[in-house]
Scaffold this motif. Structure first.
Motif, PDB file in Angstrom:
ATOM      1  N   ALA A   1       0.805  -1.290   0.081  1.00  0.00           N
ATOM      2  CA  ALA A   1       0.035  -0.053   0.034  1.00  0.00           C
ATOM      3  C   ALA A   1       0.765   1.318  -0.046  1.00  0.00           C
ATOM      4  CB  ALA A   1      -0.840   0.133   1.047  1.00  0.00           C
TER       5      ALA A   1
ATOM      6  N   THR B   1       1.730   0.588  -4.604  1.00  0.00           N
ATOM      7  CA  THR B   1       0.471   0.608  -5.477  1.00  0.00           C
ATOM      8  C   THR B   1       0.981   0.574  -6.966  1.00  0.00           C
ATOM      9  OG1 THR B   1       0.699   3.275  -4.846  1.00  0.00           O
ATOM     10  CG2 THR B   1      -0.587   1.719  -3.459  1.00  0.00           C
TER      11      THR B   1
ATOM     12  N   GLN C   1       0.280  -2.203  -9.909  1.00  0.00           N
ATOM     13  CA  GLN C   1      -0.415  -1.947 -11.197  1.00  0.00           C
ATOM     14  C   GLN C   1       0.325  -2.130 -12.502  1.00  0.00           C
ATOM     15  OE1 GLN C   1      -2.630   2.198 -11.157  1.00  0.00           O
ATOM     16  NE2 GLN C   1      -1.572   2.337  -9.040  1.00  0.00           N
TER      17      GLN C   1
ATOM     18  N   LYS D   1      -5.465  -1.144   4.117  1.00  0.00           N
ATOM     19  CA  LYS D   1      -4.428  -1.207   3.352  1.00  0.00           C
ATOM     20  C   LYS D   1      -4.573  -2.447   2.131  1.00  0.00           C
ATOM     21  CE  LYS D   1      -1.111   1.411   5.467  1.00  0.00           C
ATOM     22  NZ  LYS D   1       0.310   1.607   6.165  1.00  0.00           N
TER      23      LYS D   1
ATOM     24  N   THR E   1      -7.205  -1.679  -0.383  1.00  0.00           N
ATOM     25  CA  THR E   1      -6.830  -0.908  -1.516  1.00  0.00           C
ATOM     26  C   THR E   1      -6.018  -1.622  -2.417  1.00  0.00           C
ATOM     27  OG1 THR E   1      -6.539   1.054  -0.261  1.00  0.00           O
ATOM     28  CG2 THR E   1      -5.286   0.987  -1.994  1.00  0.00           C
ATOM     29  N   CYS E   2      -5.097  -2.639  -1.972  1.00  0.00           N
ATOM     30  CA  CYS E   2      -4.295  -3.235  -2.876  1.00  0.00           C
ATOM     31  C   CYS E   2      -5.102  -4.309  -3.740  1.00  0.00           C
ATOM     32  CB  CYS E   2      -3.197  -4.063  -2.108  1.00  0.00           C
ATOM     33  SG  CYS E   2      -1.986  -3.168  -1.323  1.00  0.00           S
TER      34      CYS E   2
ATOM     35  N   LEU F   1      -6.687  -2.812  -6.755  1.00  0.00           N
ATOM     36  CA  LEU F   1      -5.695  -2.440  -7.557  1.00  0.00           C
ATOM     37  C   LEU F   1      -5.200  -3.432  -8.331  1.00  0.00           C
ATOM     38  CD1 LEU F   1      -3.157  -0.049  -5.604  1.00  0.00           C
ATOM     39  CD2 LEU F   1      -4.903   0.790  -7.504  1.00  0.00           C
TER      40      LEU F   1
ATOM     41  N   VAL G   1      -1.980   6.622  -6.817  1.00  0.00           N
ATOM     42  CA  VAL G   1      -3.022   6.626  -5.464  1.00  0.00           C
ATOM     43  C   VAL G   1      -2.463   7.692  -4.586  1.00  0.00           C
ATOM     44  CG1 VAL G   1      -3.490   5.091  -3.727  1.00  0.00           C
ATOM     45  CG2 VAL G   1      -3.021   4.260  -5.987  1.00  0.00           C
TER      46      VAL G   1
ATOM     47  N   HIS H   1      -3.005   9.565  -1.208  1.00  0.00           N
ATOM     48  CA  HIS H   1      -3.180   9.248   0.379  1.00  0.00           C
ATOM     49  C   HIS H   1      -4.164  10.801   0.726  1.00  0.00           C
ATOM     50  CE1 HIS H   1      -3.900   7.916   4.380  1.00  0.00           C
ATOM     51  NE2 HIS H   1      -3.403   9.259   4.854  1.00  0.00           N
TER      52      HIS H   1
ATOM     53  N   THR I   1      -1.647   5.430   2.643  1.00  0.00           N
ATOM     54  CA  THR I   1      -1.937   4.565   1.527  1.00  0.00           C
ATOM     55  C   THR I   1      -1.726   4.962   0.372  1.00  0.00           C
ATOM     56  OG1 THR I   1      -3.605   3.358   2.826  1.00  0.00           O
ATOM     57  CG2 THR I   1      -3.769   2.974   0.589  1.00  0.00           C
ATOM     58  N   GLY I   2      -0.677   4.916  -0.202  1.00  0.00           N
ATOM     59  CA  GLY I   2      -0.122   5.689  -1.422  1.00  0.00           C
ATOM     60  C   GLY I   2       0.604   6.626  -1.051  1.00  0.00           C
TER      61      GLY I   2
END
Length: 336
Positions: free
Chosen positions: A154, A159, A163, A182, A185-186, A189, A301, A303, A324-325
């Motif tokens: 994260a 991140t 991707q 987190k 979020t991953c 992605l 990404v 945060h 996160t990011g």
């Protein structure tokens, strides 16, 4: 040579976030092969925290100010610069100087900001995406269908790596994270599997998820503390790329197991590379991935976006692993 002054984050010695303050310094001028960028935004990277603490000096000749990437408008061209015009929307790696209203960058490290991306979000692209692409695809040569393990999934680099591995592979991606927020979020992605490292033994989980085979490539920013479990998690002919030392710089190595499994350990940094090499890396990244941002296949990404005056809070977020990011510092709100 310098001209008018500008606002910038300056350091009153080395130490914690309290040594940073907003001050005024001379505005830089572009040298041969450089451009001057009017900075819309910059990002905060862990290297900034290390530099603030006195542990990561900038390369010779680079600005002593913090900040490893910027996004903004071309303000002036140095001698010999071709292919760019004043007013162009650009983003770039810089050797230092991002926490300021103006920064110089080598023309070869500039990239055009993709269509549909504003300058604030663009400030979260160069450092983490080029770092992830360089180390996963150039240094470790991740191939389609292989398995990639990303520690700190994260984070900004994490991140980006998720991707890129899905877009350019596609590859199977396993990540480690500290909490379920987190982890989610991953997953969004594209991560195939998420390991909560505070609750699970990541080496055992990686082996279980790969039916004992292990990961083909590991992207690691921890260093010494993870060396043994990383190599245990690594497949035959696997490649471990170490890009950080949060867990220390010295560890014992089971050379015999590494030899039997034909594993490779690769140490890598981006900032210390010569400008010409950075320019070649940037050009290759631009060809491989840049158009994917305009298509929405890749995205920074973010945060949180904070004003430049709140650099201290930004550093505290990064130090606490609360992000996160990317954490972005907006320098000039009038630029979009």
């Amino acid at each position: 040579m310098t001209e008018a002054g500008m606002r910038a984050v300056v350091l009153d010695g080395f130490g914690g976030p309290e040594v940073m303050r907003l001050g005024e310094v001379p505005r830089p001028r572009p040298g041969p092969g450089q451009v001057l960028i009017r900075v819309a935004a910059t990002s905060v990277n862990r290297a900034d925290l290390q530099q603030r603490g006195g542990n990561y000096p900038p390369p010779p000749g680079e600005s002593e100010l913090l900040g490893l990437e910027v996004a903004g408008l071309v303000e002036a061209l140095g001698e010999g610069v071709e292919g760019w015009r004043i007013g162009d929307r650009v983003m770039s790696l810089v050797g230092g100087g991002g926490y300021a209203e103006y920064a110089t960058a080598a023309a070869g490290t500039l990239m055009p900001v993709p269509d549909g991306i504003d300058l604030v979000r663009a400030a979260g692209i160069s450092e983490v995406f080029i770092t992830a692409w360089l180390n996963v695809f150039r240094e470790a040569a991740l191939a389609p269908g292989e398995t990639l393990l990303v520690h700190g999934g994260a984070s900004g680099v994490g991140t980006a790596a998720i991707q890129l591995a899905k877009a350019l592979g596609p590859s199977r991606v396993i990540v480690t994270v500290g909490d379920e927020r987190k982890a989610e979020t991953c997953r969004k992605l594209g991560a195939d599997h998420v390991i909560l490292y505070k609750q699970e033994n990541f080496a055992e989980r990686v082996l279980a998820l790969t039916e004992g085979r292990g990961a083909d490539v590991i992207l690691d920013h921890i260093g010494a503390a993870y060396l043994e479990p990383n190599l245990r998690s690594l497949a035959i002919y696997g490649r471990l790329v170490i890009i950080g030392l949060l867990g220390g710089g010295k560890a014992e190595l089971n050379i015999g197991r590494m030899m039997v499994k034909r594993q490779r350990i690769i140490g890598s940094v981006l900032r210390a590379r010569p400008i010409a090499e950075k320019a070649r890396i940037t050009a290759a990244f631009r060809e491989a991935a840049l158009e994917r941002f305009a298509r929405g296949e890749l995205k920074p990404v973010i945060h949180e976006v904070l004003p430049l005056a709140e650099a201290r809070r930004a550093h505290e977020l990064i130090a606490a692993n609360a992000n996160t990011g990317k954490v972005i510092l907006q320098v000039d709100p009038s630029l979009t």
